[in-house]
Design an enzyme around this catalytic site. Structure first.
Site, PDB file in Angstrom:
ATOM      1  N   ASN A 184       0.565  -1.293   0.103  1.00 35.32           N
ATOM      2  CA  ASN A 184      -0.073  -0.333  -0.216  1.00 35.32           C
ATOM      3  C   ASN A 184       1.290   1.245   0.151  1.00 35.32           C
ATOM      4  OD1 ASN A 184       1.664   0.013   2.811  1.00 35.32           O
ATOM      5  ND2 ASN A 184      -0.761  -0.088   3.635  1.00 35.32           N
TER       6      ASN A 184
ATOM      7  N   HIS B  79       3.480   1.923   1.839  1.00 38.54           N
ATOM      8  CA  HIS B  79       3.890   2.935   3.254  1.00 38.54           C
ATOM      9  C   HIS B  79       5.356   2.480   2.865  1.00 38.54           C
ATOM     10  CE1 HIS B  79       3.937  -1.834   4.649  1.00 38.54           C
ATOM     11  NE2 HIS B  79       4.941  -1.190   5.286  1.00 38.54           N
TER      12      HIS B  79
HETATM   13  C1  GLP Z   1       7.678  -3.771   6.681  1.00 41.07           C
HETATM   14  C2  GLP Z   1       8.808  -3.215   6.571  1.00 41.07           C
HETATM   15  C3  GLP Z   1       8.648  -2.292   5.712  1.00 41.07           C
HETATM   16  C4  GLP Z   1       9.067  -2.921   4.793  1.00 41.07           C
HETATM   17  C5  GLP Z   1       7.553  -3.690   4.168  1.00 41.07           C
HETATM   18  C6  GLP Z   1       8.296  -4.717   3.171  1.00 41.07           C
HETATM   19  O1  GLP Z   1       6.057  -2.716   6.578  1.00 41.07           O
HETATM   20  N1  GLP Z   1       7.918  -1.972   8.181  1.00 41.07           N
HETATM   21  O2  GLP Z   1       9.691  -0.937   5.771  1.00 41.07           O
HETATM   22  O3  GLP Z   1       9.537  -1.933   3.553  1.00 41.07           O
HETATM   23  O4  GLP Z   1       7.068  -4.453   5.178  1.00 41.07           O
HETATM   24  O5  GLP Z   1       8.703  -5.829   3.472  1.00 41.07           O
HETATM   25  P1  GLP Z   1       9.307  -6.356   2.526  1.00 41.07           P
HETATM   26  O6  GLP Z   1      10.440  -5.855   2.255  1.00 41.07           O
HETATM   27  O7  GLP Z   1       8.920  -7.548   3.223  1.00 41.07           O
HETATM   28  O8  GLP Z   1       8.326  -6.530   1.150  1.00 41.07           O
END
Ligand code: GLP
Length: 233
Positions: free
Chosen positions: A128, A130
């Protein structure tokens, strides 16, 4: 934003490593670090390198509320396992998710960010859009704060837990304004699941509903994307 398209995660992680190496050669002393699957190969590159990090400082983005560093699902544990145990830094900061007074923890952490200006901030991105744990609707002015995680984020992160009920529902996260303080940002994204978030961040309207779109205002952002994550650009 400078967009670097790569074939896959392996090539992109090498590219990110080269940028970090160059920044360190140019005097960078403080790295902003992220957790999740996205930076795992970058940390492998850092471990395999001959770079000495023992005089450097790292500051992580976030931590789950309720987990202390001995919990295997905590971000402190993740960082120790994926980087710090093999490559010691002079000092490493991760928010304390087990702090009794979380508001104070957040305020103290922002002071740490201010005392150690981040030269280069590594970011992944959520489905989303973030960044850190700044979910859609987070104010662009937010500094380090306590966050309620969205269902989408809880579901995305449940793979690291036995069952979804075990995933913490809150976190302490650097805010969007904290992230914007860093001199340089490298955001990485791999896979089709990130394509919508990347397109919204790069080409969409700047809005608090797309937290990563704040980066359109940052002077030095490099976005490293594999073919699938770049497919909607
Ligand atoms: C979590 C972390 C983020 C990260 C996101 C995506 O929410 N707080 O910092 O970027 O997940 O995770 P992934 O890299 O496993 O797709």
């Amino acid at each position: 934003m400078k967009i670097i398209r790569v074939k896959d995660k392996a090539e992109g992680s090498k590219k990110a490593f080269e940028l970090i190496k160059a920044a360190i050669e140019n005097g960078a002393t403080t790295l902003g670090l992220a957790t999740g699957s996205t930076p795992e190969d970058l940390y492998k590159e850092m471990i395999a390198s001959d770079i000495d990090f023992s005089q450097m400082t790292s500051i992580n983005l976030d931590e789950y509320v309720g987990l202390d560093g001995s919990s295997p699902q905590s971000y402190r544990y993740f960082m120790n396992k994926h980087l710090f145990d093999a490559k010691p830094f002079k000092q490493t900061f991760v928010p304390n998710g087990a702090a009794a007074d979380l508001e104070k923890e957040a305020a103290d952490y922002e002071e740490i960010v201010d005392r150690h200006p981040i030269d280069i901030q590594i970011l992944g991105i959520g489905h989303n859009a973030h960044i850190g744990f700044n979910e859609p609707g987070t104010h662009f002015e937010a500094t380090t704060h306590v966050v309620d995680l969205t269902e989408s984020t809880i579901n995305a992160n449940k793979i690291y837990f036995d069952k979804v009920e075990d995933v913490p529902t809150k976190a302490v996260s650097m805010g969007l304004a904290s992230i914007m303080k860093s001199k340089e940002v490298i955001l990485m994204a791999w896979g089709e699941g990130k394509a919508d978030a990347i397109a919204a961040m790069v080409n969409g309207q700047q809005t608090e509903e797309v937290p990563a779109s704040i980066l359109q205002n940052h002077a030095d952002v490099v976005v490293i994307v594999d073919e699938a994550a770049a497919s909607k650009l």
